[in-house]
Design a protein around this motif. Sequence first.
Motif, PDB file in Angstrom:
ATOM      1  N   ASP A 194      -5.831   8.638   3.562  1.00  0.00           N
ATOM      2  CA  ASP A 194      -5.919   8.729   2.056  1.00  0.00           C
ATOM      3  C   ASP A 194      -7.306   9.516   1.746  1.00  0.00           C
ATOM      4  O   ASP A 194      -6.920  10.598   0.761  1.00  0.00           O
ATOM      5  CB  ASP A 194      -5.588   7.533   1.449  1.00  0.00           C
ATOM      6  N   HIS A 251       0.953  -1.278   0.038  1.00  0.00           N
ATOM      7  CA  HIS A 251       0.153   0.164  -0.147  1.00  0.00           C
ATOM      8  C   HIS A 251       1.024   1.430  -0.028  1.00  0.00           C
ATOM      9  O   HIS A 251       0.620   2.037  -0.820  1.00  0.00           O
ATOM     10  CB  HIS A 251      -0.787  -0.011   1.280  1.00  0.00           C
ATOM     11  N   GLU A 252       1.771   1.291   0.818  1.00  0.00           N
ATOM     12  CA  GLU A 252       2.707   2.407   0.917  1.00  0.00           C
ATOM     13  C   GLU A 252       3.525   2.599  -0.256  1.00  0.00           C
ATOM     14  O   GLU A 252       3.804   3.693  -0.643  1.00  0.00           O
ATOM     15  CB  GLU A 252       3.731   2.456   2.315  1.00  0.00           C
TER      16      GLU A 252
HETATM   17 ZN   LIG Z   1      -2.225   5.148   2.264  1.00  0.00          ZN
END
Ligand SMILES: [Zn+2]
Length: 373
Positions: free
Chosen positions: A165, A68-69
């Motif tokens: 996010d 994800h990062e």
């Molecule tokens: Zn994120």
Amino acid sequence: MMKGSLRVARIAGIDIGIHYTWILIFMLITWSLAAGYFPVDYPGWAEWLYWLTAAVASLLLFVSVLIHELAHSLVARSRGLPVKSINLFLLGGVSNLETEPEKPGVEFAVAIVGPLASIAIAGVFWAVEYFKLAPFESAEAIARYLVVVNVLLAAFNILPGFPLDGGRVLRAIIWGATNNLKKATNIATITGQVFGWIMIAAGVFMALVVDLISGIWFVFIGWFLNSSAEASRRELELRSLWLNVRVASVMNDRPESIGPGEAVDKLVNEIYLRRGLRYAPVAEEGRLLGIVTLADIKKIPMGEWKNTPVSSIMTRQPLKVVSPSDDMRTAVQLMAENGLDQIPVVANDRIVGMLGRADIIRYVQVHHELGRR
Ligand SMILES: [Zn+2]
């Protein structure tokens, strides 16, 4: 790298660090999976199999967060924003972008790709489960677990509150529509705080009515969301404030320097005590040779102060220095990264000032007070 983080890998030129708090979470998740989660769905396994399955599952959760990062970081880099490192800590991960996106479109792309990556990972494990690709039962259990956590990860991160996010996506949309970054940040911050409060309220309700532990988790995450919304807004404000300020207008432009041959005794009495300073640049005819701080002096006994020249205890060149025309963001970042309390300001090899923590605080305070009026 974040303080308290251990560098474990380097992927595509980006340092991957693990914060020590993450180890605690890893153990907590492994324990709760082995003792509670897997035995409910899959009764009758050997004890060691629960623990092994749980450890592999929480390790793969870690890999999921990392992907994800990495998605954030790689998209950021492809849009021209340099990325230094990724840190995994207590509540997940954070990508350290060196600068903030300067266009709403870039911010939108960088933010949205994280939740999309989590959904994609969930999809892969869902396929493993649906098409019965797992070679044995514990692999199937892990796949099922990873579908659930990655969907949760995406769902949580897409909540439209800053600094999540989803908050960044919201900010990018408002920013794009109004062309007003400050307004967009404020709205995204407020929604972040509102979501924080909703989660706290839901957590209290859950703790009382449904399940104490899940309720406490909700309260904790809500509180985190609520407080980091405001903190992130302030950090952004400070960053953009610093961007337009030169080192020359904050630094102490008359630093009391001392010659390398002078005695430590003189330094203490005439500079530290009299001027209330904790450091002094060591210079000869305006040329910077080193810097000497209170900590350096503590290394030698008081009785030797009279006969010890400053040059024998100073930290010598090459030192980290800034130029008077650098922007303050660069200077503050350099100081923070190297754990410096002060930094010499040098132009054409000559010392023209010192930038200390006290100078920065004074500058911010005066600005703050003027701004209030
Ligand atoms: Zn994120």
